[in-house]
Design a protein around this motif. Sequence first.
Motif, PDB file in Angstrom:
ATOM      1  N   ASN A   5     -12.058  -3.415  10.032  1.00  0.00           N
ATOM      2  CA  ASN A   5     -11.340  -3.035   8.896  1.00  0.00           C
ATOM      3  C   ASN A   5     -11.869  -2.406   7.646  1.00  0.00           C
ATOM      4  OD1 ASN A   5      -8.640  -4.280   9.412  1.00  0.00           O
ATOM      5  ND2 ASN A   5      -9.816  -6.012   9.509  1.00  0.00           N
ATOM      6  N   ALA A   6     -13.240  -2.713   7.766  1.00  0.00           N
ATOM      7  CA  ALA A   6     -14.095  -1.976   6.611  1.00  0.00           C
ATOM      8  C   ALA A   6     -14.237  -0.522   6.990  1.00  0.00           C
ATOM      9  CB  ALA A   6     -15.670  -2.531   6.458  1.00  0.00           C
ATOM     10  N   PHE A   7     -14.282  -0.151   8.153  1.00  0.00           N
ATOM     11  CA  PHE A   7     -14.458   1.253   8.755  1.00  0.00           C
ATOM     12  C   PHE A   7     -13.080   1.798   8.353  1.00  0.00           C
ATOM     13  CE2 PHE A   7     -18.336   0.679  11.669  1.00  0.00           C
ATOM     14  CZ  PHE A   7     -18.946   1.392  10.944  1.00  0.00           C
ATOM     15  N   ASN A   8     -12.012   1.310   9.020  1.00  0.00           N
ATOM     16  CA  ASN A   8     -10.576   1.657   8.963  1.00  0.00           C
ATOM     17  C   ASN A   8     -10.181   1.878   7.449  1.00  0.00           C
ATOM     18  OD1 ASN A   8      -8.188   2.412  10.070  1.00  0.00           O
ATOM     19  ND2 ASN A   8      -7.373   0.287  10.021  1.00  0.00           N
ATOM     20  N   SER A   9     -10.379   1.302   6.391  1.00  0.00           N
ATOM     21  CA  SER A   9     -10.054   1.272   5.176  1.00  0.00           C
ATOM     22  C   SER A   9     -10.941   2.428   4.459  1.00  0.00           C
ATOM     23  CB  SER A   9     -10.525   0.144   4.197  1.00  0.00           C
ATOM     24  OG  SER A   9      -9.478  -1.153   4.697  1.00  0.00           O
ATOM     25  N   SER A  10     -12.186   2.579   5.009  1.00  0.00           N
ATOM     26  CA  SER A  10     -12.882   3.563   4.291  1.00  0.00           C
ATOM     27  C   SER A  10     -12.195   4.831   4.859  1.00  0.00           C
ATOM     28  CB  SER A  10     -14.480   3.507   4.895  1.00  0.00           C
ATOM     29  OG  SER A  10     -14.741   2.342   4.226  1.00  0.00           O
ATOM     30  N   ILE A  11     -12.124   4.886   6.292  1.00  0.00           N
ATOM     31  CA  ILE A  11     -11.645   6.243   6.791  1.00  0.00           C
ATOM     32  C   ILE A  11     -10.107   6.567   6.111  1.00  0.00           C
ATOM     33  CG2 ILE A  11     -10.559   7.318   8.876  1.00  0.00           C
ATOM     34  CD1 ILE A  11     -12.979   5.839  10.437  1.00  0.00           C
ATOM     35  N   SER A  30      -8.970   5.822   3.152  1.00  0.00           N
ATOM     36  CA  SER A  30      -9.257   6.109   1.792  1.00  0.00           C
ATOM     37  C   SER A  30      -9.852   7.578   1.567  1.00  0.00           C
ATOM     38  CB  SER A  30     -10.395   5.308   1.092  1.00  0.00           C
ATOM     39  OG  SER A  30     -10.563   5.714  -0.013  1.00  0.00           O
ATOM     40  N   PHE A  31     -10.856   7.975   2.546  1.00  0.00           N
ATOM     41  CA  PHE A  31     -11.219   9.217   2.734  1.00  0.00           C
ATOM     42  C   PHE A  31     -10.163  10.336   3.229  1.00  0.00           C
ATOM     43  CE2 PHE A  31     -13.524  12.777   4.969  1.00  0.00           C
ATOM     44  CZ  PHE A  31     -14.492  13.274   4.019  1.00  0.00           C
ATOM     45  N   ARG A  32      -9.320   9.967   4.177  1.00  0.00           N
ATOM     46  CA  ARG A  32      -8.406  10.972   4.597  1.00  0.00           C
ATOM     47  C   ARG A  32      -7.214  10.852   3.783  1.00  0.00           C
ATOM     48  NH1 ARG A  32      -6.632   9.844  10.134  1.00  0.00           N
ATOM     49  NH2 ARG A  32      -6.049  11.880  10.015  1.00  0.00           N
ATOM     50  N   GLY A  33      -6.695   9.611   3.008  1.00  0.00           N
ATOM     51  CA  GLY A  33      -5.692   9.691   2.421  1.00  0.00           C
ATOM     52  C   GLY A  33      -4.355   9.258   2.883  1.00  0.00           C
ATOM     53  N   GLN A  34      -4.495   9.051   4.171  1.00  0.00           N
ATOM     54  CA  GLN A  34      -3.308   8.407   4.923  1.00  0.00           C
ATOM     55  C   GLN A  34      -3.867   7.563   6.259  1.00  0.00           C
ATOM     56  OE1 GLN A  34      -1.620  11.627   7.335  1.00  0.00           O
ATOM     57  NE2 GLN A  34      -3.736  12.205   8.300  1.00  0.00           N
ATOM     58  N   HIS A  35      -3.063   6.490   6.402  1.00  0.00           N
ATOM     59  CA  HIS A  35      -2.932   5.512   7.530  1.00  0.00           C
ATOM     60  C   HIS A  35      -2.384   5.972   8.854  1.00  0.00           C
ATOM     61  CE1 HIS A  35      -4.279   1.632   9.227  1.00  0.00           C
ATOM     62  NE2 HIS A  35      -2.900   1.712   9.410  1.00  0.00           N
ATOM     63  N   ASP A  36      -3.206   6.405   9.715  1.00  0.00           N
ATOM     64  CA  ASP A  36      -2.496   6.692  11.040  1.00  0.00           C
ATOM     65  C   ASP A  36      -3.221   6.109  12.234  1.00  0.00           C
ATOM     66  OD1 ASP A  36      -4.556   8.240  10.824  1.00  0.00           O
ATOM     67  OD2 ASP A  36      -3.382  10.152  11.439  1.00  0.00           O
ATOM     68  N   THR A  37      -2.726   6.437  13.259  1.00  0.00           N
ATOM     69  CA  THR A  37      -3.490   5.758  14.530  1.00  0.00           C
ATOM     70  C   THR A  37      -4.857   6.368  14.815  1.00  0.00           C
ATOM     71  OG1 THR A  37      -1.122   5.620  15.570  1.00  0.00           O
ATOM     72  CG2 THR A  37      -3.158   5.657  17.102  1.00  0.00           C
ATOM     73  N   TYR A  38      -4.868   7.872  14.624  1.00  0.00           N
ATOM     74  CA  TYR A  38      -6.201   8.598  14.670  1.00  0.00           C
ATOM     75  C   TYR A  38      -7.474   7.897  14.024  1.00  0.00           C
ATOM     76  CZ  TYR A  38      -3.308  11.973  16.841  1.00  0.00           C
ATOM     77  OH  TYR A  38      -2.458  12.586  17.627  1.00  0.00           O
ATOM     78  N   GLY A  39      -7.022   7.461  12.685  1.00  0.00           N
ATOM     79  CA  GLY A  39      -8.002   6.907  12.119  1.00  0.00           C
ATOM     80  C   GLY A  39      -8.142   5.345  12.511  1.00  0.00           C
ATOM     81  N   SER A  57       0.847  -1.176   0.039  1.00  0.00           N
ATOM     82  CA  SER A  57      -0.136   0.053   0.128  1.00  0.00           C
ATOM     83  C   SER A  57       0.836   1.350   0.093  1.00  0.00           C
ATOM     84  CB  SER A  57      -0.853   0.031   1.188  1.00  0.00           C
ATOM     85  OG  SER A  57      -1.598   1.034   1.259  1.00  0.00           O
ATOM     86  N   ASP A  58       0.433   2.131  -0.678  1.00  0.00           N
ATOM     87  CA  ASP A  58       1.399   3.377  -0.908  1.00  0.00           C
ATOM     88  C   ASP A  58       0.506   4.662  -0.085  1.00  0.00           C
ATOM     89  OD1 ASP A  58      -0.786   3.863  -2.425  1.00  0.00           O
ATOM     90  OD2 ASP A  58       0.013   4.434  -4.200  1.00  0.00           O
ATOM     91  N   LEU A  59      -0.417   4.376   0.852  1.00  0.00           N
ATOM     92  CA  LEU A  59      -0.759   5.390   1.586  1.00  0.00           C
ATOM     93  C   LEU A  59       0.002   5.958   2.854  1.00  0.00           C
ATOM     94  CD1 LEU A  59      -4.461   4.044   2.901  1.00  0.00           C
ATOM     95  CD2 LEU A  59      -3.807   6.315   1.291  1.00  0.00           C
ATOM     96  N   PRO A  60       0.511   7.334   2.686  1.00  0.00           N
ATOM     97  CA  PRO A  60       1.213   7.665   4.054  1.00  0.00           C
ATOM     98  C   PRO A  60       0.934   7.047   5.135  1.00  0.00           C
ATOM     99  CG  PRO A  60       0.365   9.540   2.519  1.00  0.00           C
ATOM    100  CD  PRO A  60      -0.287   8.013   2.180  1.00  0.00           C
ATOM    101  N   GLY A  61       2.112   6.643   5.935  1.00  0.00           N
ATOM    102  CA  GLY A  61       1.761   5.987   7.397  1.00  0.00           C
ATOM    103  C   GLY A  61       1.559   4.434   7.200  1.00  0.00           C
ATOM    104  N   ALA A  62       1.299   4.014   5.935  1.00  0.00           N
ATOM    105  CA  ALA A  62       1.042   2.426   5.852  1.00  0.00           C
ATOM    106  C   ALA A  62       2.272   1.473   6.131  1.00  0.00           C
ATOM    107  CB  ALA A  62       0.367   2.191   4.508  1.00  0.00           C
ATOM    108  N   GLY A  63       3.404   2.031   6.095  1.00  0.00           N
ATOM    109  CA  GLY A  63       4.768   1.029   6.209  1.00  0.00           C
ATOM    110  C   GLY A  63       4.879   1.060   7.634  1.00  0.00           C
ATOM    111  N   THR A  64       4.317  -0.219   7.816  1.00  0.00           N
ATOM    112  CA  THR A  64       4.439  -0.543   9.666  1.00  0.00           C
ATOM    113  C   THR A  64       5.182  -2.001   9.388  1.00  0.00           C
ATOM    114  OG1 THR A  64       2.471  -1.751   9.490  1.00  0.00           O
ATOM    115  CG2 THR A  64       2.374   0.713  10.086  1.00  0.00           C
ATOM    116  N   ALA A  65       5.190  -2.498  10.743  1.00  0.00           N
ATOM    117  CA  ALA A  65       5.732  -3.902  10.789  1.00  0.00           C
ATOM    118  C   ALA A  65       4.997  -4.923  10.224  1.00  0.00           C
ATOM    119  CB  ALA A  65       5.872  -4.086  12.309  1.00  0.00           C
TER     120      ALA A  65
END
Length: 196
Positions: free
Chosen positions: A137-143, A145-154, A56-64
């Motif tokens: 996971n459905a909510f998390n992926s939707s959030i 996608s809407f915000r354009g980044q993957h972080d703890t707040y989402g 995934s190329d979303l900002p913040g998606a590079g985790t363990a």
Amino acid sequence: MAAANNNSTSSFIQDDPAPTSSHDMLLGSFDPSKLHPMAGIEDKLDYLLLDDEKTSDLPGAGTAIPSRGWSDDLCYGTGTMYLSGLTLGGVWGLREGARKPLAVSNARLRINSILNSVTRRGTFIGNSAGCLALVYNAFNSSIDSFRGQHDTYGSMAAGALTGALYKSTAGVRPALAAATVIAGSAGLWSYVKRRV
């Protein structure tokens, strides 16, 4: 006609130089093309290889735990939570069935009591955890996608929505409590995943 069928069957068996046995597969000499020649698999199992350009190329998606996107998260998250819940529920049922008092002390009745408790508790916890993970996971992926980044707040927002939806029929107070617990768990999971 029957002779033609026998000839075609025997030629098919003779054309296969080395049939794959279970012994060969267990020793690691597994070749997917030998699994079934008509499948045409050969070397096309690229989904099993996780290349950096496929994640995934979303900002913040590079985790363990690398991810290819929402479908990976949905499948792995739901499956992992289901199996974890099944295991925990099975242990709970084992303990409950072993401690349950019986009218007659009999080994067969004890085993039956344990098996009944394991299947009752294991499936309940496993199915509940799997459904929660699916919705989360459905909510998390939707959030994301809407915000354009993957972080703890989402992740925490997805956890809060999941908990509120899960206990929404029990009233406002239980829904808020479940939202708080699952949002906290999602936040903790996101924090640990980024630090490892």
